[in-house]
Design a protein around this motif. Structure first.
Motif, PDB file in Angstrom:
ATOM      1  N   MET A   1      25.817 -22.410 -57.551  1.00 20.80           N
ATOM      2  CA  MET A   1      26.305 -23.784 -57.391  1.00 20.80           C
ATOM      3  C   MET A   1      26.636 -24.400 -58.761  1.00 20.80           C
ATOM      4  N   PHE A   2      25.765 -24.135 -59.769  1.00 18.80           N
ATOM      5  CA  PHE A   2      26.022 -24.675 -61.098  1.00 18.80           C
ATOM      6  C   PHE A   2      27.325 -24.133 -61.675  1.00 18.80           C
ATOM      7  N   ALA A   3      27.620 -22.860 -61.383  1.00 21.53           N
ATOM      8  CA  ALA A   3      28.859 -22.251 -61.886  1.00 21.53           C
ATOM      9  C   ALA A   3      30.079 -22.975 -61.316  1.00 21.53           C
ATOM     10  N   LEU A   4      30.031 -23.320 -60.014  1.00 18.45           N
ATOM     11  CA  LEU A   4      31.142 -24.045 -59.393  1.00 18.45           C
ATOM     12  C   LEU A   4      31.231 -25.453 -59.947  1.00 18.45           C
ATOM     13  N   TYR A   5      30.081 -26.088 -60.133  1.00 18.79           N
ATOM     14  CA  TYR A   5      30.063 -27.435 -60.728  1.00 18.79           C
ATOM     15  C   TYR A   5      30.709 -27.415 -62.110  1.00 18.79           C
ATOM     16  N   LEU A  96      28.521 -30.295 -52.626  1.00 20.61           N
ATOM     17  CA  LEU A  96      27.679 -30.944 -53.630  1.00 20.61           C
ATOM     18  C   LEU A  96      28.189 -30.679 -55.049  1.00 20.61           C
ATOM     19  N   ALA A  97      28.666 -29.459 -55.305  1.00 24.37           N
ATOM     20  CA  ALA A  97      29.185 -29.130 -56.635  1.00 24.37           C
ATOM     21  C   ALA A  97      30.394 -30.000 -56.971  1.00 24.37           C
ATOM     22  N   LYS A  98      31.298 -30.161 -56.006  1.00 24.76           N
ATOM     23  CA  LYS A  98      32.476 -30.979 -56.227  1.00 24.76           C
ATOM     24  C   LYS A  98      32.105 -32.455 -56.371  1.00 24.76           C
ATOM     25  N   PHE A  99      31.146 -32.904 -55.577  1.00 23.92           N
ATOM     26  CA  PHE A  99      30.701 -34.298 -55.650  1.00 23.92           C
ATOM     27  C   PHE A  99      30.042 -34.581 -56.994  1.00 23.92           C
TER      28      PHE A  99
END
Length: 243
Positions: A1-5, A96-99
């Motif tokens: 998730m952090f990678a996508l964020y 959540l990553a996009k938000f």
């Protein structure tokens, strides 16, 4: 998730969008501040930061859709959404990553605006308790708009349509207080109470007075969660339809 964020955050700064949004916000904030200063005496100037932020709420809702339209509408337009939905991440993590990436841009904007109260505190007096509450209320309203914009972005593959609908929806969110006060809606207690719960102007006004009320915090958090959950459902439905 952090990678996508991290990827989402970098994508903002690899395009002119983030720079334009931050620059435009600082320009409107600066202009509002200059216009709000009134000459009380030959050596005294008074202005209200909460008033400046309140005025900028209306500019704010025209900037956030420029950020949120990238969330899903642009992904679908560019054909990269299929790769995103086939990644090991679940839909909740993707949303959540996009938000959080959008929330980070909003936070950067507000941190940049701290330049003005810091300079003011050096040469004058700033009521920091009220100002901090104002910042919190403004940021929470921004998060509500970000969550709403991402939800609308998940419903269309046309970024321009996502921008226009998001701006209209955010404007309605801001003007919901006025609708709740009309004679017709006031006569319907359930509907009037529901509109009051989503009354963002009233919530922000309370924050700008230096007050932190649990009911207002819960109201903002509820709105954010509702829009994020709707987004997850929308994207999940499309993911399953793709097989």
């Amino acid at each position: 998730m952090f990678a996508l964020y991290k990827k989402e955050l970098q994508s903002y700064f690899l395009s002119p969008v983030a720079y334009f949004v931050i620059a435009f916000f600082m320009a409107t904030f600066s202009l509002t501040l200059v216009m709000d200063i009134s000459n009380v005496s030959s050596a005294t100037y008074e202005f209200s930061f909460p008033t400046i932020f309140y005025t900028n709420l209306f500019y704010f809702i025209f900037l956030i859709p420029l950020l949120t339209m990238r969330a899903f509408a642009e992904e679908r337009k560019n054909g990269t959404e299929t790769l995103l939905l086939s990644s090991p991440l679940n839909v909740t993590q993707i949303v959540l990553a996009k938000f959080l990436a959008t929330a980070t841009i909003l936070l950067i904007m507000l941190v940049a605006s701290l330049f003005y109260p810091i300079v003011t505190s050096i040469y004058g007096r700033v009521i920091w308790e009220s100002l901090i509450c104002t910042y919190i209320g403004f940021f929470l309203f921004g998060l509500v708009c970000a969550a709403l914009g991402i939800f609308i972005s998940s419903l269309t593959e046309m970024p321009l349509i996502a921008i226009l609908i998001s701006e209209l929806a955010m404007l309605l969110l801001l003007l919901m207080d006025n609708a709740a006060q009309t004679a017709y809606l006031s006569s319907i207690p359930i509907l009037s109470d529901a509109l009051d719960w989503f009354s963002n102007q009233t919530k922000f006004y309370v924050f700008s007075q230096g007050l932190l009320q649990i009911s207002d915090l819960l109201g903002y958090v509820t709105e954010i969660l509702v829009f994020l959950i709707w987004t997850i459902i929308s994207v999940e439905k499309r993911r399953w339809s793709r097989g």
